[in-house]
Design a protein around this motif. Sequence first.
Motif, mmCIF file in Angstrom:
data_model
loop_
_atom_site.group_PDB
_atom_site.id
_atom_site.type_symbol
_atom_site.label_atom_id
_atom_site.label_comp_id
_atom_site.label_asym_id
_atom_site.label_seq_id
_atom_site.Cartn_x
_atom_site.Cartn_y
_atom_site.Cartn_z
ATOM 1 N N GLY A 59 1.026 -1.113 0.068
ATOM 2 C CA GLY A 59 0.112 -0.108 -0.005
ATOM 3 C C GLY A 59 0.790 1.203 0.046
ATOM 4 N N LEU A 60 0.897 1.805 -1.113
ATOM 5 C CA LEU A 60 2.037 2.863 -1.210
ATOM 6 C C LEU A 60 1.442 4.433 -0.571
ATOM 7 C CD1 LEU A 60 2.472 2.551 -5.032
ATOM 8 C CD2 LEU A 60 3.512 1.693 -3.271
ATOM 9 N N ALA A 61 2.581 5.449 -0.281
ATOM 10 C CA ALA A 61 2.009 6.556 0.424
ATOM 11 C C ALA A 61 1.017 7.295 -0.164
ATOM 12 C CB ALA A 61 3.420 7.076 0.384
ATOM 13 N N ASP A 62 0.857 7.303 -1.729
ATOM 14 C CA ASP A 62 -0.085 8.058 -2.555
ATOM 15 C C ASP A 62 -1.503 7.377 -2.551
ATOM 16 O OD1 ASP A 62 -0.028 5.978 -4.149
ATOM 17 O OD2 ASP A 62 0.894 7.065 -5.893
ATOM 18 N N GLY A 63 -1.618 6.364 -1.700
ATOM 19 C CA GLY A 63 -3.121 5.686 -1.518
ATOM 20 C C GLY A 63 -3.266 4.493 -2.426
ATOM 21 N N ARG A 64 -2.468 4.234 -3.639
ATOM 22 C CA ARG A 64 -2.511 3.276 -4.435
ATOM 23 C C ARG A 64 -2.051 1.692 -3.627
ATOM 24 N NH1 ARG A 64 0.670 4.492 -9.702
ATOM 25 N NH2 ARG A 64 2.256 5.549 -8.046
ATOM 26 N N VAL A 65 -2.629 0.776 -4.052
ATOM 27 C CA VAL A 65 -2.143 -0.660 -3.580
ATOM 28 C C VAL A 65 -1.922 -1.363 -4.864
ATOM 29 C CG1 VAL A 65 -3.037 -2.761 -2.757
ATOM 30 C CG2 VAL A 65 -3.975 -0.714 -1.580
ATOM 31 N N ILE A 66 -0.625 -2.096 -4.805
ATOM 32 C CA ILE A 66 -0.056 -2.860 -5.658
ATOM 33 C C ILE A 66 0.056 -4.067 -5.411
ATOM 34 C CG2 ILE A 66 0.756 -0.689 -7.029
ATOM 35 C CD1 ILE A 66 3.449 -1.564 -5.943
ATOM 36 N N ALA A 67 0.023 -5.055 -6.329
ATOM 37 C CA ALA A 67 0.440 -6.595 -6.081
ATOM 38 C C ALA A 67 1.506 -6.958 -6.795
ATOM 39 C CB ALA A 67 -0.823 -7.436 -6.560
ATOM 40 N N LEU A 68 2.620 -7.436 -6.170
ATOM 41 C CA LEU A 68 3.838 -7.587 -7.063
ATOM 42 C C LEU A 68 3.703 -8.989 -7.504
ATOM 43 C CD1 LEU A 68 6.332 -6.274 -4.314
ATOM 44 C CD2 LEU A 68 5.412 -5.288 -6.219
ATOM 45 N N SER A 69 3.781 -10.130 -6.738
ATOM 46 C CA SER A 69 3.644 -11.360 -7.338
ATOM 47 C C SER A 69 3.252 -12.238 -6.345
ATOM 48 C CB SER A 69 5.109 -11.678 -7.883
ATOM 49 O OG SER A 69 6.093 -11.703 -7.054
ATOM 50 N N GLU A 70 3.266 -13.713 -6.772
ATOM 51 C CA GLU A 70 2.487 -14.756 -6.119
ATOM 52 C C GLU A 70 3.689 -15.518 -5.116
ATOM 53 O OE1 GLU A 70 3.310 -17.374 -9.332
ATOM 54 O OE2 GLU A 70 2.384 -15.297 -9.073
ATOM 55 N N ARG A 71 3.725 -16.266 -4.092
ATOM 56 C CA ARG A 71 4.565 -17.199 -3.833
ATOM 57 C C ARG A 71 3.697 -18.387 -3.378
ATOM 58 N NH1 ARG A 71 6.308 -12.107 -0.362
ATOM 59 N NH2 ARG A 71 4.601 -12.444 1.006
ATOM 60 N N GLU A 72 4.338 -19.384 -3.755
ATOM 61 C CA GLU A 72 3.962 -20.811 -3.257
ATOM 62 C C GLU A 72 4.536 -21.326 -1.830
ATOM 63 O OE1 GLU A 72 1.995 -24.175 -3.272
ATOM 64 O OE2 GLU A 72 2.056 -23.331 -5.192
ATOM 65 N N CYS A 73 3.529 -21.799 -1.080
ATOM 66 C CA CYS A 73 3.852 -22.106 0.566
ATOM 67 C C CYS A 73 3.290 -23.156 0.981
ATOM 68 C CB CYS A 73 3.524 -20.756 1.312
ATOM 69 S SG CYS A 73 3.958 -19.249 0.750
ATOM 70 N N SER A 74 3.216 -24.413 0.196
ATOM 71 C CA SER A 74 2.549 -25.613 0.232
ATOM 72 C C SER A 74 3.282 -26.572 0.964
ATOM 73 C CB SER A 74 1.995 -26.110 -0.963
ATOM 74 O OG SER A 74 1.094 -25.304 -1.767
ATOM 75 N N VAL A 75 4.852 -26.283 1.119
ATOM 76 C CA VAL A 75 5.558 -27.432 1.753
ATOM 77 C C VAL A 75 5.541 -26.959 3.119
ATOM 78 C CG1 VAL A 75 7.866 -28.267 2.232
ATOM 79 C CG2 VAL A 75 6.933 -27.622 -0.166
ATOM 80 N N GLN A 76 4.519 -27.644 4.055
ATOM 81 C CA GLN A 76 4.356 -27.131 5.550
ATOM 82 C C GLN A 76 4.365 -28.259 6.431
ATOM 83 O OE1 GLN A 76 0.462 -25.235 5.443
ATOM 84 N NE2 GLN A 76 0.991 -23.831 4.030
ATOM 85 N N ARG A 77 4.658 -27.994 7.627
ATOM 86 C CA ARG A 77 4.368 -29.344 8.623
ATOM 87 C C ARG A 77 3.417 -28.524 9.746
ATOM 88 N NH1 ARG A 77 6.738 -25.828 11.597
ATOM 89 N NH2 ARG A 77 8.839 -25.810 12.363
ATOM 90 N N ARG A 78 2.518 -29.091 10.122
ATOM 91 C CA ARG A 78 1.531 -28.587 10.996
ATOM 92 C C ARG A 78 1.074 -27.099 10.794
ATOM 93 N NH1 ARG A 78 5.470 -31.139 14.410
ATOM 94 N NH2 ARG A 78 6.537 -29.013 14.886
ATOM 95 N N ASN A 79 0.720 -27.099 9.555
ATOM 96 C CA ASN A 79 0.182 -25.656 9.082
ATOM 97 C C ASN A 79 1.123 -24.590 9.065
ATOM 98 O OD1 ASN A 79 -2.472 -26.931 8.501
ATOM 99 N ND2 ASN A 79 -2.808 -26.667 10.693
ATOM 100 N N GLN A 80 2.386 -24.966 9.369
ATOM 101 C CA GLN A 80 3.490 -23.951 9.234
ATOM 102 C C GLN A 80 4.534 -24.243 8.040
ATOM 103 O OE1 GLN A 80 4.820 -24.279 13.686
ATOM 104 N NE2 GLN A 80 3.686 -22.313 13.836
ATOM 105 N N LYS A 81 4.775 -23.000 7.570
ATOM 106 C CA LYS A 81 5.707 -23.423 6.204
ATOM 107 C C LYS A 81 7.236 -23.814 6.480
ATOM 108 C CE LYS A 81 3.004 -19.320 4.733
ATOM 109 N NZ LYS A 81 3.057 -17.978 4.523
ATOM 110 N N LEU A 82 7.651 -24.536 5.623
ATOM 111 C CA LEU A 82 9.281 -24.980 5.619
ATOM 112 C C LEU A 82 9.741 -24.539 4.492
ATOM 113 C CD1 LEU A 82 8.689 -28.548 6.938
ATOM 114 C CD2 LEU A 82 9.509 -26.964 8.285
ATOM 115 N N LEU A 83 9.177 -24.399 3.501
ATOM 116 C CA LEU A 83 9.804 -24.047 2.252
ATOM 117 C C LEU A 83 8.727 -23.072 1.238
ATOM 118 C CD1 LEU A 83 12.072 -25.902 -0.478
ATOM 119 C CD2 LEU A 83 9.889 -24.932 -1.241
ATOM 120 N N GLU A 84 9.472 -22.101 0.548
ATOM 121 C CA GLU A 84 8.398 -21.172 -0.202
ATOM 122 C C GLU A 84 9.194 -21.186 -1.449
ATOM 123 O OE1 GLU A 84 7.919 -19.886 4.055
ATOM 124 O OE2 GLU A 84 9.395 -19.678 2.766
ATOM 125 N N GLU A 85 8.631 -20.749 -2.613
ATOM 126 C CA GLU A 85 9.124 -20.577 -3.864
ATOM 127 C C GLU A 85 8.252 -19.596 -4.505
ATOM 128 O OE1 GLU A 85 9.122 -23.904 -6.974
ATOM 129 O OE2 GLU A 85 7.699 -24.945 -5.571
#
Length: 445
Positions: free
Chosen positions: A215-241
């Motif tokens: 959320g930028l200082a001028d009020g705009r909201v931008i989205a950069l890119s996505e991350r994959e976070c499916s490598v998890q143990r007990r619903n907590q992340k171990l590896l992201e790509e």
Amino acid sequence: MIDSLLIANRGEIARRIIRTARRLGIRAVAVHSEADAGMPFVLEADEAVCVGPANPAQSYRNTDAILAAAKQTGAQAIHPGYGFLSENADFARTVEANGLVWVGPSAEAISAMGDKINARNLMAAAGVPVAPGTQDPATSVEAALEAASAIGFPVMVKAAAGGGGMGMAVANDEAGLRAEFDKVRAFAERMFGDGSVLIERYFPRVRHVEVQILGLADGRVIALSERECSVQRRNQKLLEEAPSPAVSPELRQRFLAAAVLAGEAVKYRNAGTVECLLDPVSGEFFFLEMNTRLQVEHPITELIHGIDLVEQQLRIASGEAPTFDVDDLTTRGHAIELRVNAEDPKRFLPGPGKVATWVEPAGEGVRVDSGYGPDTTVTPFYDSLMAKLIVVGADRAEAIERARAAVAGFEIAGPKNNLPFFAELLENEEFLSGDYDTGIVARMR
């Protein structure tokens, strides 16, 4: 630009913020517990203040002591990192009431997203896809059963005020829901001070994909890119790509558009993450939660975009424009982050101890964000994360090759560590295919 910054955190994220502050000529102030007095982040700061004993409630969550340290050192702003006070709306409000700059979103945005039920309802009203679930807290087992009957089993029983994968359980039938409801509610009351429970559809095979927003200082909201976070143990992340191997260009555009809507719905400012569940069969995705802070896994976004997210946070908090072209958010390459934890690589149980050997890997495309080093001690008082091993390559195959070499070259003796698990994962056929989901670690075990 602010000229002095207190970092209300510890370990690798404190060192990470200090690194950017130093590059920008900002004086960095560390706060630390008695147990952390000799840690690298304390030694690297321009000034350091002890704020209490090892217990986080008496040190890193001690708002009075942290504010006193800011006053004592003349700090102009406070960066909370992640965890501890980073998503505490009352603290954010108090920081600003004391005339300091809060490096994060508004207290109102933190509050709005801190309650999962409220967040779901806000997102649904904004046009962001949400999974079938309760609009109000389930106040009893009977209410939970009624909701589950309408949603359909299996369901996820979730602490409405929870986060970090905590306070969640799956119920496959009525008996399971009866067994889990009171457990989750009691855990939520103990951990979060709020026993509200959300009932939501559970997807047995699902991917966890998130989008980095600013959320930028001028009020705009931008989205950069996505991350994959499916490598998890007990619903907590171990590896992201990043980017996700499951996301097509068309799906990516839908993800990014939904993330911008989510940010705009709460007038978001600074860095945040919109987390979603992706059904790999139908291609449908649903809002999970918004993390109103910098994520642990932010480096992989930095590497494929070529920007410093901590710098952007500081610029936004200072009312300045970003350093990159917001109309050209193309990415380059593929990045992977591995969370090197002080834990058993088989059962993932904590294994603290004194570090006897610590040799970090190096080489092209390799970055290590660490909180520890030789002769430091991993204590049982804090999270088990010791370091983040991050690699970037021209494509996913090259990133995986570099990750293998970096894991083999990372030497740690003393505390237990999960590097052997990553060596196994990086040879796993399901992971290598890119066609995996949140159950991959359980299937490996």
